[in-house]
Design an enzyme around this catalytic site. Structure first.
Site, mmCIF file in Angstrom:
data_model
loop_
_atom_site.group_PDB
_atom_site.id
_atom_site.type_symbol
_atom_site.label_atom_id
_atom_site.label_comp_id
_atom_site.label_asym_id
_atom_site.label_seq_id
_atom_site.Cartn_x
_atom_site.Cartn_y
_atom_site.Cartn_z
ATOM 1 N N ASP A 54 0.863 -1.182 0.000
ATOM 2 C CA ASP A 54 0.000 0.000 0.000
ATOM 3 C C ASP A 54 0.905 1.239 0.000
ATOM 4 O O ASP A 54 1.329 1.697 -1.060
ATOM 5 C CB ASP A 54 -0.916 -0.074 1.224
ATOM 6 C CG ASP A 54 -1.950 1.022 1.273
ATOM 7 O OD1 ASP A 54 -2.080 1.759 0.284
ATOM 8 O OD2 ASP A 54 -2.644 1.160 2.299
ATOM 9 N N PHE B 181 -10.183 -0.489 0.418
ATOM 10 C CA PHE B 181 -9.779 -1.546 1.346
ATOM 11 C C PHE B 181 -10.388 -2.875 0.902
ATOM 12 O O PHE B 181 -11.573 -2.945 0.583
ATOM 13 C CB PHE B 181 -10.230 -1.196 2.766
ATOM 14 C CG PHE B 181 -9.538 -1.999 3.817
ATOM 15 C CD1 PHE B 181 -8.289 -1.618 4.292
ATOM 16 C CD2 PHE B 181 -10.129 -3.129 4.341
ATOM 17 C CE1 PHE B 181 -7.639 -2.361 5.260
ATOM 18 C CE2 PHE B 181 -9.483 -3.885 5.319
ATOM 19 C CZ PHE B 181 -8.241 -3.495 5.778
ATOM 20 N N VAL B 182 -9.573 -3.915 0.882
ATOM 21 C CA VAL B 182 -10.057 -5.226 0.417
ATOM 22 C C VAL B 182 -9.860 -6.292 1.492
ATOM 23 O O VAL B 182 -8.997 -6.159 2.363
ATOM 24 C CB VAL B 182 -9.339 -5.673 -0.882
ATOM 25 C CG1 VAL B 182 -9.678 -4.743 -2.033
ATOM 26 C CG2 VAL B 182 -7.827 -5.766 -0.687
HETATM 27 P P1 5GP Z 1 1.851 -0.503 3.781
HETATM 28 O O1 5GP Z 1 2.868 -0.602 4.865
HETATM 29 O O2 5GP Z 1 2.382 -0.833 2.409
HETATM 30 O O3 5GP Z 1 1.111 0.792 3.800
HETATM 31 O O4 5GP Z 1 0.718 -1.525 4.138
HETATM 32 C C1 5GP Z 1 0.890 -2.870 4.005
HETATM 33 C C2 5GP Z 1 0.048 -3.640 4.976
HETATM 34 O O5 5GP Z 1 -1.174 -2.953 5.315
HETATM 35 C C3 5GP Z 1 -0.363 -4.932 4.325
HETATM 36 O O6 5GP Z 1 0.608 -5.928 4.545
HETATM 37 C C4 5GP Z 1 -1.691 -5.206 4.976
HETATM 38 O O7 5GP Z 1 -1.482 -5.902 6.187
HETATM 39 C C5 5GP Z 1 -2.261 -3.836 5.280
HETATM 40 N N1 5GP Z 1 -3.191 -3.401 4.219
HETATM 41 C C6 5GP Z 1 -3.009 -2.395 3.339
HETATM 42 N N2 5GP Z 1 -4.070 -2.288 2.511
HETATM 43 C C7 5GP Z 1 -4.936 -3.248 2.881
HETATM 44 C C8 5GP Z 1 -6.242 -3.655 2.407
HETATM 45 O O8 5GP Z 1 -6.838 -3.108 1.460
HETATM 46 N N3 5GP Z 1 -6.821 -4.697 3.060
HETATM 47 C C9 5GP Z 1 -6.237 -5.342 4.108
HETATM 48 N N4 5GP Z 1 -6.915 -6.340 4.667
HETATM 49 N N5 5GP Z 1 -5.020 -4.992 4.580
HETATM 50 C C10 5GP Z 1 -4.380 -3.958 3.966
#
Ligand code: 5GP
Length: 189
Positions: free
Chosen positions: A114, A163-164
């Site tokens: 993300d 969000f998924v």
């Molecule tokens: P980042 O550190 O890249 O912002 O976020 C990564 C982590 O956030 C992912 O490994 C996941 O655990 C959580 N995350 C980010 N977007 C989503 C989403 O749309 N759905 C879910 N269930 N988790 C997400």
């Protein structure tokens, strides 16, 4: 238990599960392709698949079986403080690896990239352990995510900002066991 003609509700009937973004079949086919790619790229090697808990656990099990190589697996867990659908910006190691990474070909298996914050943290932590190589394989990446800049070599699908849940991804620990990936509607409308 079934009784009479009224079907039992299933986990798929939850009103918080919105539009299906990726079907079980789409996910299966894409993982087969990634598995073949990894089998070519790591021919003759025994890479270590590092699963980032908990979101990537379903992806890992299917990916490992799609790779025609003698892979090994290990698990690492991180958490970022915050509510169920927002990260806080602070990543913390919750469970470390058991395997020594020195001279190993490591493939970090992530559920979704993300903001890239989690990945940057993990990359720093794993690179410090002197692996022979370190690549990242993410099932999902946001369309906006700079996957090249973050060094994500393998991406299953690019998805929009919503969000998924499903296929390992949760909302407050629920919905990980859906066979597909769907939009999450917090208010169930
Ligand atoms: P980042 O550190 O890249 O912002 O976020 C990564 C982590 O956030 C992912 O490994 C996941 O655990 C959580 N995350 C980010 N977007 C989503 C989403 O749309 N759905 C879910 N269930 N988790 C997400």
């Amino acid at each position: 238990m079934t009784s009479g003609a009224v079907p039992e509700p299933t986990i798929d009937d939850d009103p918080r599960i919105g539009e299906v973004l990726l079907t079980e079949q789409q996910i299966r086919e894409r993982i087969e392709q990634i598995g073949q790619q990894l089998s070519q790229d790591y021919e003759g090697e025994a890479p270590l698949l590092v699963c980032v808990l908990r979101g990537a656990y379903v992806f890992l099990t299917d990916l490992a079986r799609a790779v025609n190589l003698p892979v090994e697996i290990d698990f690492i867990a991180v958490s970022s403080y915050g509510s169920s659908t927002r990260t806080s910006g602070v990543v913390r190691l919750v469970k470390d690896l058991d395997v020594d990474l020195s001279d190993r070909h490591v493939i970090l298996v992530e559920d979704i990239v993300d903001t890239g914050l989690t990945l940057r943290y993990l990359r720093r932590s794993l690179e410090a352990r002197n692996p022979a190589s370190l690549e990242v394989c993410a099932l999902l990446a946001r369309e906006k995510a700079d996957t090249d800049g973050l060094g994500v070599r393998y991406v299953g699908f690019r998805i929009p900002d919503d969000f998924v849940v499903g296929y390992g991804l949760d909302a407050a620990e629920r919905f990980r066991n859906l066979r597909y990936i769907a939009l999450y509607r917090e208010d169930g409308t």
